[in-house]
Design an enzyme around this catalytic site. Structure first.
Site, PDB file in Angstrom:
ATOM      1  N   ASP A  47       1.841   6.241   8.471  1.00  0.00           N
ATOM      2  CA  ASP A  47       0.922   7.171   8.038  1.00  0.00           C
ATOM      3  C   ASP A  47       0.514   8.200   9.145  1.00  0.00           C
ATOM      4  OD1 ASP A  47      -1.554   8.378   7.364  1.00  0.00           O
ATOM      5  OD2 ASP A  47      -2.685   6.526   7.355  1.00  0.00           O
ATOM      6  N   LYS A  87      -4.632  16.340   6.460  1.00  0.00           N
ATOM      7  CA  LYS A  87      -5.087  17.145   7.468  1.00  0.00           C
ATOM      8  C   LYS A  87      -4.694  18.509   7.922  1.00  0.00           C
ATOM      9  CE  LYS A  87      -7.427  12.864   9.440  1.00  0.00           C
ATOM     10  NZ  LYS A  87      -9.003  12.927   8.913  1.00  0.00           N
ATOM     11  N   TYR A  91      -7.419   2.745  10.318  1.00  0.00           N
ATOM     12  CA  TYR A  91      -8.058   3.483   9.037  1.00  0.00           C
ATOM     13  C   TYR A  91      -6.841   4.436   8.396  1.00  0.00           C
ATOM     14  CZ  TYR A  91     -10.956   6.387   6.154  1.00  0.00           C
ATOM     15  OH  TYR A  91     -11.536   7.009   5.098  1.00  0.00           O
TER      16      TYR A  91
HETATM   17  C1  LIG Z   1      -4.510   7.956   9.776  1.00  0.00           C
HETATM   18  C2  LIG Z   1      -5.359   8.429   8.425  1.00  0.00           C
HETATM   19  N1  LIG Z   1      -5.127   8.272   7.257  1.00  0.00           N
HETATM   20  C3  LIG Z   1      -5.544   8.647   6.237  1.00  0.00           C
HETATM   21  C4  LIG Z   1      -6.731   9.275   6.457  1.00  0.00           C
HETATM   22  C5  LIG Z   1      -7.415   9.722   5.219  1.00  0.00           C
HETATM   23  O1  LIG Z   1      -7.511  11.182   4.934  1.00  0.00           O
HETATM   24  P1  LIG Z   1      -8.590  11.835   4.038  1.00  0.00           P
HETATM   25  O2  LIG Z   1      -9.850  11.576   4.660  1.00  0.00           O
HETATM   26  O3  LIG Z   1      -7.818  13.265   4.154  1.00  0.00           O
HETATM   27  O4  LIG Z   1      -8.483  11.190   2.522  1.00  0.00           O
HETATM   28  C6  LIG Z   1      -7.285   9.431   7.535  1.00  0.00           C
HETATM   29  C7  LIG Z   1      -8.774  10.279   7.705  1.00  0.00           C
HETATM   30  O5  LIG Z   1      -9.099  10.110   8.950  1.00  0.00           O
HETATM   31  C8  LIG Z   1      -6.583   9.021   8.883  1.00  0.00           C
HETATM   32  O6  LIG Z   1      -7.028   9.203   9.899  1.00  0.00           O
END
Ligand SMILES: Cc1ncc(COP(=O)(O)O)c(C=O)c1O
Length: 461
Positions: free
Chosen positions: A271, A299, A166
């Protein structure tokens, strides 16, 4: 990470316990039920984001302080959810509170840079060993912009991602996640499957998934794509998967990925929306010692305020600097978020804070391992930095296929109910993990282990 020879669990017993615990949770949360009925009139599904849904109603929260949160019924929990891993600083940290209080009367938004944005950039550059930074307001914005930067830099369209991983809710990455086992297909040639309605096939087809922990399969796919004239612009991946429980990279895997992407001129994006700032000061990049071309953060960066960032090498970020890629946003580098991030990075998430998180995580992991062994459960405890989970599976999970084949969905649900009924606030669903905060103590992690012990005893009684 020991995989035990497991007992055969009685599925009927799991069912009975689940029903008992569901009833108990419903009885403990009547005000949440009431709030749900009211919320349902104005919020779709009664929630602010579909990830907050829960049947028969979500648990509505009221406030949090340090390692604890309280729901609208007055139930108190140690928080292991921590806002999907955003609150590694703990709730309402006095240092961040002061920074926000100091900033507010000076004005909170100009859409012009402030000194705090520079200080945060300097600190992130030091932590991640990447010289150039930009800001966003969420993880999705960070991964969306990072992919655009990689496309702009390489002049290519195709994006490689890890199957099942994700990276947020924009079209380029809502691809090949949450797929049922029988639709996963041939791992040499995984399909590009849009996640939910509303994603154009023309867009999802540009994103090509490959398996985690299999550099050979990834390189063969790259070669086939290149032969078709579709060489990828980038590979976006988590260095350790944090959305299938936790799946760590096997020894040598990340080094091989780095070498292959470099050789093929593919931009490597780590990421670090989940791992950055939570598993080490410099995230997975520091922890695993492999240097990507771009990292994405969000986050935990803002200490509870919506802030994200993208860091990159001079070379790749040159397309932002020379104006060929527009990396933009009204609220990027928002002064309130930057003030919180500055205080968090410089005065809260200190080297001692990371030592504390490592020590506590070792304690909770050791506690969970002892429970697994004592009751001979089909599972194992795995974690890194502030993050961990018990993976309920008789086999070690190394990628999405093994996750879907072996992870015990019913046990995950039961564990969540046990936690919620015993003062442990946890992420719902089978894909998540705990995040400890620096305000957690031995008492809070021991409470988690005691709850797990109670479930294990009930299961095997
Ligand atoms: C690894 C990863 N990348 C991107 C995101 C997306 O972040 P946001 O929910 O702040 O858009 C998440 C959200 O859980 C994530 O776990």
């Amino acid at each position: 990470m020991a995989v035990t020879a497991p007992v055969q669990l009685d599925r009927k017993r799991i069912q009975e316990l689940t029903e008992r615990e569901e009833k108990r949770l419903n009885e403990r949360t009547p005000k949440s039920a009431q709030m749900y009925r009211r919320a349902h009139d104005v919020l779709s599904g009664g929630v602010a984001s579909s990830y907050q849904l829960r049947a028969p109603w979500p648990i509505y929260m009221e406030y949090g302080r340090g390692p604890e949160v309280w729901d609208v019924d007055g139930n108190r929990y140690f928080d292991f959810h921590n806002g999907f891993g955003s609150m590694v600083q703990g709730h309402a940290h006095p240092v961040i509170e002061q920074a926000v209080r100091d900033r507010y009367p000076l004005g909170t938004h100009f859409a012009a840079p402030t000194e705090d944005a520079v200080v945060v950039g300097e600190e992130l550059a030091r932590r991640f060993r990447l010289p150039k930074w930009r800001y966003t307001n969420s993880g999705s914005e960070s991964t969306m912009d990072a992919i655009r930067i990689a496309r702009g830099y390489t002049g290519r369209d195709t994006v490689l991602k890890i199957f099942g991983s994700y990276h947020g809710h924009h079209d380029a990455v809502m691809v090949s996640i949450g797929v049922e086992y029988d639709r996963i297909g041939d791992r040499e040639n995984y399909p590009s499957l849009p996640y939910g309605a509303g994603i154009p096939k023309a867009v999802s087809d540009l994103t090509v998934p490959v398996p985690f922990n299999d550099a050979g399969a990834m390189e063969r796919r790259i070669e086939r794509l290149a032969a078709e004239g579709r060489k990828p612009a980038c590979l976006i991946m988590e260095a350790a998967l944090m959305n299938l429980g936790i799946v760590l990279p096997e020894p040598g895997y990340l080094e091989a990925v780095r070498e292959i992407t470099k050789r093929h001129g593919i931009v490597l994006i780590f990421d670090e929306v989940k791992t950055g700032l939570t598993i080490a000061a410099g995230g997975a990049t520091e922890r695993f010692g492999v240097q990507p071309d771009l990292v994405t953060l969000a986050k935990a960066l803002g200490g509870g305020l919506p802030t994200g960032a993208i860091g990159g090498s001079e070379e790749v970020m040159s397309v932002v600097e020379d104006g060929s890629v527009y990396q933009v946003g009204t609220y990027n580098g928002n002064p309130l978020g930057m003030a919180a991030a500055r205080a968090s990075l410089l005065d809260v998430l200190t080297p001692e804070a990371y030592e504390h998180l490592d020590r506590l995580n070792e304690r909770i992991l050791a506690g969970c391992r002892a429970v697994v062994e004592r009751h001979n459960l089909p599972g194992y405890a795995v974690g890194v930095g502030s993050k961990g989970c018990v993976t309920f599976s008789p086999e070690k999970i190394v990628d999405y296929e093994t996750f879907k084949a072996h992870q015990d969905k019913e046990l995950c649900q039961l564990a969540w109910l046990y936690n919620m009924n015993r003062g442990i606030f946890m992420t719902p669903g089978r894909e998540e993990e705990w995040t400890l905060s620096i305000t957690h103590t031995d008492e809070s992690v021991d409470a988690y282990v005691a709850c797990f012990e109670e479930m294990a005893a009930d299961l095997t009684a």
